[in-house]
Motif scaffolding. Structure first.
Motif, PDB file in Angstrom:
ATOM      1  N   SER A  86      37.719   3.097 105.505  1.00 21.33           N
ATOM      2  CA  SER A  86      38.145   2.480 106.758  1.00 21.33           C
ATOM      3  C   SER A  86      38.075   0.982 106.605  1.00 21.33           C
ATOM      4  CB  SER A  86      37.238   2.930 107.905  1.00 21.33           C
ATOM      5  OG  SER A  86      37.309   4.331 108.052  1.00 21.33           O
TER       6      SER A  86
ATOM      7  N   GLU B 193      38.068   5.473 115.381  1.00 24.31           N
ATOM      8  CA  GLU B 193      38.386   4.551 114.292  1.00 24.31           C
ATOM      9  C   GLU B 193      39.834   4.041 114.409  1.00 24.31           C
ATOM     10  OE1 GLU B 193      38.675   2.053 111.696  1.00 24.31           O
ATOM     11  OE2 GLU B 193      36.710   3.043 111.655  1.00 24.31           O
TER      12      GLU B 193
ATOM     13  N   TYR C 288      41.932   3.383 109.778  1.00 25.85           N
ATOM     14  CA  TYR C 288      41.487   4.252 108.696  1.00 25.85           C
ATOM     15  C   TYR C 288      42.555   4.243 107.614  1.00 25.85           C
ATOM     16  CZ  TYR C 288      40.240   8.666 106.318  1.00 25.85           C
ATOM     17  OH  TYR C 288      39.909   9.631 105.404  1.00 25.85           O
TER      18      TYR C 288
ATOM     19  N   SER D 203      41.837   5.770 117.710  1.00 27.92           N
ATOM     20  CA  SER D 203      41.152   5.111 118.820  1.00 27.92           C
ATOM     21  C   SER D 203      41.956   5.259 120.110  1.00 27.92           C
ATOM     22  CB  SER D 203      40.973   3.622 118.508  1.00 27.92           C
ATOM     23  OG  SER D 203      42.210   2.929 118.644  1.00 27.92           O
TER      24      SER D 203
END
Length: 627
Positions: A10, A490, A493, A572
């Motif tokens: 990430s 996240e 990524y 996200s």
């Protein structure tokens, strides 16, 4: 070919948030929004003076509404896929809470939907509650509705107590937060609603607009805009095609005017995804707007979308009816239609289709004719020369043709093209073809997603046999990374994959593939001497528009060349396509739309191969049959 999987990691790189879309939504102009002002900013009694009639002629008033313990206004649209998916839940809600003195209304406020459209849609969907055509947006404006689907809950005093989404997932089996039901239960119990406003995801309501009068310098629909839409948009935005609405008339185009400007200015429409200057492709101009055309569309919208002189409107565009490449030499299909349930998880259904050809056949073109575009997401054709799939037929014991499975369930002998939204059928160059072994079966895997009502599908595959001697067989390879593990929340990524070319070859086309969390994929080749060849770079990935990109000229790949990809994912809340936006979760590799994938498919030929395969004795096609 060997596949080398690169390390996952990430990276915090401050990527911009991308344009909104809803789940597996193909709807131009979809998005997310908080519905108008909050309840505290509205009048104490929102419906005190309102009155309206439903499509059956029954009258409703604020006074009558207040005779119920609560009322739910569901803002719907026949053209919004997200709204349609929720139909069974709306019907269940009305049935359950009607017994508790709750009135449910279905409100259609989109300007482009006529009373006839609304009546037909309500009938087809089996809506059991009063349905209203909100012709002048009276209810949408009074209640502050901005999208479909959107639920607005009003108590017995006419106060808005809840607005927003129905629940947190368009797939009924994956719902974890029953927002509307929780609000209803609170109101009926005389309690405060814990979360009176929740973010919704769906399609924007197209409100009624004043009739525009053209200024002398403004572009008009009849003078310039219709010609652009005819040449660049209508191939998809017309009845029966993959786009969820039509742009073939002034009424249709003007209703979507604001979105036409938005999505052409940011170059999301027409959906040509490759970044300019990275890779060279065939037929680019057929897919893109010029700067001048984008400017013309923007000026037309800014002027109020004027019609101009209707008599000067160019005639409707002519499109090929039926098979786009002409009548195939062979048409293959399952024995009977497949029935798709109204709701639930996506289905991958594999249909075994016998060919029974007495000799090997070489196929120069494959055209997949989707039977029901409302529920078919994509199609992949597997070749089964050893008839391994036969033992899987009927394993589901459901009386339906084929068998379910996210993979084909056997080791295929090969692949025979496929289809996804955006992919058009094509002929291979003379001398190049797919091989279909004699007697082989084709296992046609169809990915179905539910649309809120029972559907049937009978998708067909058309085969065009090679008319010239075949020198090389179409082959496929891929760079792939199965080891995805995208953490919840996240936003950046990154993952990579590489495959090595094991013999001298030529690359003909590239097909990137990710799901809803995918945001960016870059694909390139590195030759043994270190030279890098850019192939394709998709900076704004769209799950609903997956094309095969044919290179302008085949690229030589000497033995030892490496084919690479690097891909970014956004898990996200800022990714409005995230199917888990309301209930974040880690996402890994999987076949469901709400899972993820990371693949770049490569169409290649092998330099050493010289088949000299003679064509079947068939008449030559006319030159017009080839694009």
């Amino acid at each position: 070919m060997k596949c080398e999987i690169g390390a996952n990691r990430s990276l915090k790189r401050g990527m911009m948030a991308f344009g909104a879309a809803a789940l597996a939504l193909t709807c131009l102009g979809s998005g997310d929004a908080r519905a108008g002002a909050t309840a505290k900013q509205r009048p104490a009694n929102t419906l005190a003076t309102v009155s309206f009639s439903d499509i059956k002629g029954a009258n409703h008033s604020g006074e009558a509404i207040e005779s119920h313990k609560a009322s739910v206004f569901l803002f719907l649209s026949s053209q919004c896929p997200v709204s349609n998916v929720y139909t069974p839940r709306f019907i269940d809600l009305a049935s359950k809470y009607g017994k508790q003195d709750v009135q449910v209304f279905g409100i259609y406020s989109d300007r482009q939907e006529s009373l006839a459209d609304v009546t037909k849609h309500a009938s087809e969907r089996g809506l059991t509650f009063p349905v209203v055509k909100d012709a002048k947006n009276v209810l949408a404006d009074r209640l502050g509705a901005s999208m479909t689907p959107e639920a607005i809950l009003v108590d017995a005093k006419g106060h808005v107590r809840y607005r927003g989404r129905v629940d947190d997932n368009s797939v009924a089996t994956r719902v974890t937060s029953h927002d509307l039901v929780d609000a209803l239960n609170a109101v009926l119990a005389g309690n405060a609603v814990a979360h009176p406003e929740m973010l919704g995801i769906g399609c924007a309501i197209r409100r009624t607009a004043p009739v525009a009068v053209a200024h002398s310098s403004a572009p008009t629909y009849s003078g310039a805009v219709a010609a652009i839409l005819r040449s660049k948009c209508e191939s998809c935005h017309r009845a029966g095609e993959v786009a969820p609405f039509s742009l073939q008339t002034y009424q249709q185009a003007s209703a979507w005017a604001a979105d036409i400007k938005k999505y052409t200015q940011n170059q999301q429409m027409p959906p040509w995804k490759p970044s300019e200057g990275y890779g060279a492709f065939r037929d680019v101009q057929a897919h893109v707007l010029s700067d001048q055309q984008r400017t013309t569309l923007a000026k037309w919208v800014d002027a109020g979308a004027p019609l101009g002189d209707a008599k000067q409107t160019p005639p409707p565009a002519k499109f090929t009816q039926g098979w786009k490449l002409g009548e195939p030499d062979a048409i293959l299909m399952p024995d009977k239609p497949y029935h798709v349930a109204a709701s639930g998880e996506d289905v991958y259904r594999n249909f075994i289709v016998k060919t029974n050809f007495p000799e090997d056949r070489y196929i120069s073109a494959v055209e997949i004719r989707v039977g029901n575009s409302a529920v078919v997401h994509h199609v992949i054709n597997y070749v089964d020369a050893m008839h391994q799939a036969d033992k899987l037929e009927g394993k589901d014991n459901d009386g339906q043709p084929g068998f379910t499975g996210t993979g084909p369930g056997f080791l295929p002998s090969g692949f025979l093209s496929g289809w996804a939204p955006g992919n058009d059928p094509y002929f291979q160059p003379d001398g190049v073809a797919w091989k279909l072994p004699k007697g082989a079966s084709i296992v046609m895997q169809v990915h179905y997603h539910k649309d809120g009502k029972p559907e049937t599908d009978l998708t067909k595959v058309g085969l065009h046999f090679a008319r010239t001697t075949v020198d090389k067989e179409v082959a496929a390879t891929f760079a792939i990374n199965f080891l995805l593990h995208i953490p919840a929340g996240e936003p950046n990524y990154e993952t990579r994959a590489t495959t090595t070319v094991e013999e001298d070859s030529h690359l003909l086309a590239v097909t990137p593939h990710m799901h809803l969390l995918g945001r960016n994929m870059k694909v390139w080749a590195t030759l043994p001497d270190g030279t890098e060849k850019p192939l394709v770079w998709i900076k704004d990935w769209d799950f609903n528009w997956q094309m095969t990109y044919f290179l302008q000229e085949p690229i030589a790949l000497p033995k030892g060349s490496k084919l690479h990809l690097i891909a970014d994912y956004d898990n996200s809340p800022r990714n409005k396509r995230n199917p888990n936006i309301a209930s974040p979760r880690d996402v890994t590799w999987g076949e469901q739309t709400t899972d993820e994938m990371c693949i770049a498919f490569f169409t290649v030929t092998k330099d050493s191969e010289h088949l000299a395969a003679k064509p079947v004795a068939l008449p030559l096609r006319s030159a017009s049959a080839r694009p």
